[in-house]
Design a protein around this motif. Structure first.
Motif, PDB file in Angstrom:
ATOM      1  N   LYS A   1       0.805  -1.287  -0.003  1.00 45.30           N
ATOM      2  CA  LYS A   1      -0.159   0.049   0.072  1.00 45.30           C
ATOM      3  C   LYS A   1       0.928   1.233  -0.041  1.00 45.30           C
ATOM      4  CE  LYS A   1      -2.077   0.615   3.878  1.00 45.30           C
ATOM      5  NZ  LYS A   1      -2.588   0.315   4.923  1.00 45.30           N
TER       6      LYS A   1
ATOM      7  N   SER B   1       2.682  -2.752   6.478  1.00 41.30           N
ATOM      8  CA  SER B   1       2.235  -3.752   7.004  1.00 41.30           C
ATOM      9  C   SER B   1       3.001  -5.079   6.215  1.00 41.30           C
ATOM     10  CB  SER B   1       0.686  -3.789   6.987  1.00 41.30           C
ATOM     11  OG  SER B   1       0.179  -2.907   8.060  1.00 41.30           O
TER      12      SER B   1
ATOM     13  N   ALA C   1       3.368   1.652  13.615  1.00 42.54           N
ATOM     14  CA  ALA C   1       3.677   1.194  14.937  1.00 42.54           C
ATOM     15  C   ALA C   1       3.667  -0.146  15.186  1.00 42.54           C
ATOM     16  CB  ALA C   1       2.437   1.736  15.919  1.00 42.54           C
TER      17      ALA C   1
HETATM   18  C1  3PG Z   1       0.471   0.845  12.275  1.00 43.22           C
HETATM   19  O1  3PG Z   1       0.887  -0.359  12.999  1.00 43.22           O
HETATM   20  O2  3PG Z   1       1.453   1.529  12.171  1.00 43.22           O
HETATM   21  C2  3PG Z   1      -0.984   0.801  11.463  1.00 43.22           C
HETATM   22  O3  3PG Z   1      -1.507  -0.286  11.558  1.00 43.22           O
HETATM   23  C3  3PG Z   1      -0.575   1.108  10.059  1.00 43.22           C
HETATM   24  O4  3PG Z   1      -0.409   0.181   9.027  1.00 43.22           O
HETATM   25  P1  3PG Z   1      -0.139   0.834   7.691  1.00 43.22           P
HETATM   26  O5  3PG Z   1       1.254   1.535   7.377  1.00 43.22           O
HETATM   27  O6  3PG Z   1      -0.065  -0.728   6.829  1.00 43.22           O
HETATM   28  O7  3PG Z   1      -1.205   1.571   6.991  1.00 43.22           O
END
Ligand code: 3PG
Length: 303
Positions: free
Chosen positions: A10, A57, A79
């Protein structure tokens, strides 16, 4: 030349990629991009000659680490790091990091949006309700939880929180001693817990059934923390209960049978803002430069 690969199923907003490029090239490194890929094989190929890796992710498995013969560092720009195989990172001598707090505001704003959306009956035009004066339970009081607390207080909500690792909350937030109490007191509950052995399947039928009439459960955390069978059973038993999530359940079709009482984003979008992409992406690039140039291991996860 040191090669930094950004591999994102993504993609980040372009402005964030431009910022990452500036940092990486400014340090004298080379930037490679693998965006919007659909096959795991593409990642295996792309990591072959990378010294550093930035992901979101994207799953960094033992197989990926095996294929990444030159890899020294992987940074999860975000995170939650349940997508990184930390043991395999350690085995391969790869330092793993995350960028805590950098995308928290984006997730917090989505939670506020979800509450209004569900209170207004999914913008159907029917007469809904307001969130002012309602109670909000924050399950997991970390970076995101703290921002939501501040926003919800400003919107006139009564705010409760539960976190076994937190002993003190900010003014205006009532820290409760148990989850049972949190769910019993909260018309809205928002989840901000990581997916760990301790938390997986921990949001159960028994726990959610404590919520008052007309309650709404909000999940922008991870689908794995929900006991989906338990929640499906409870939703069948209680016509008042609603569930909104940015992390679609495995049993999506079964949940969708509840129609207006559920909502799932088509793609996880909590952290999908230019600001969050810039904050997390640039932090990841900076952490890589500091690690490769100075051996700085701040934010290392696999210590
Ligand atoms: C995270 O853990 O930082 C969030 O779930 C964001 O995930 P993403 O970068 O896949 O949007």
């Amino acid at each position: 030349m040191t090669k930094v690969l950004v591999a994102t199923e993504k993609a980040f907003a372009k402005v964030a990629v431009d910022g990452i490029r500036k940092i990486v090239e400014g340090a004298g490194f080379e930037l490679a991009l693998l965006e919007n890929y659909t096959e795991a094989a593409d990642l295996l190929k792309a990591v072959a000659d990378a010294d550093a890796l930035i992901v979101r992710s994207d799953k960094v498995t033992a197989q990926v680490l095996e294929a990444a013969k030159k890899l020294k560092i992987v940074v999860r720009a975000g995170a939650g790091y349940d997508n990184l195989d930390l043991e395999a990172c350690t085995k391969h001598g790869v330092v793993a990091m995350n960028t805590p707090g950098q995308n928290s505001n984006a997730v917090a704003e989505l939670v506020v949006g979800f509450m209004v959306f569900m209170a207004r009956l999914k913008f159907s035009g029917k007469s809904g309700s307001e969130i002012r004066g309602k109670s909000l339970g924050i399950h997991g009081y970390g970076n995101i939880g703290r921002i939501i607390a501040r926003d919800a207080i400003a919107l006139g909500m009564k705010v409760y929180a539960f976190d076994p690792y937190v002993k003190k909350a900010e003014e205006g937030v009532e820290l409760l001693a148990s989850l049972d109490e949190l769910y019993s007191k909260s018309q809205y509950v928002t989840l901000h817990i990581p997916a760990t052995a301790e938390t997986k399947l921990s949001v159960t039928h028994a726990l959610v059934s404590r919520m008052p009439k007309g309650a709404c459960l909000i999940n922008t955390a991870r689908k794995e923390v929900i006991d989906e069978d338990g929640l499906l059973k409870l939703m069948a038993e209680r016509e008042d209960l609603r569930y909104v999530a940015d992390v679609a359940p495995d049993k999506l079709d079964e949940f969708n049978k509840f129609g207006d009482r559920v909502f799932f984003t088509p793609k996880k979008m909590g952290a999908q803002t230019s600001e969050a992409n810039i904050n997390a992406g640039l932090a990841a690039a900076e952490q890589i430069v500091k690690f490769i140039k100075n051996g700085d291991k701040t934010f290392q996860l696999n210590k």
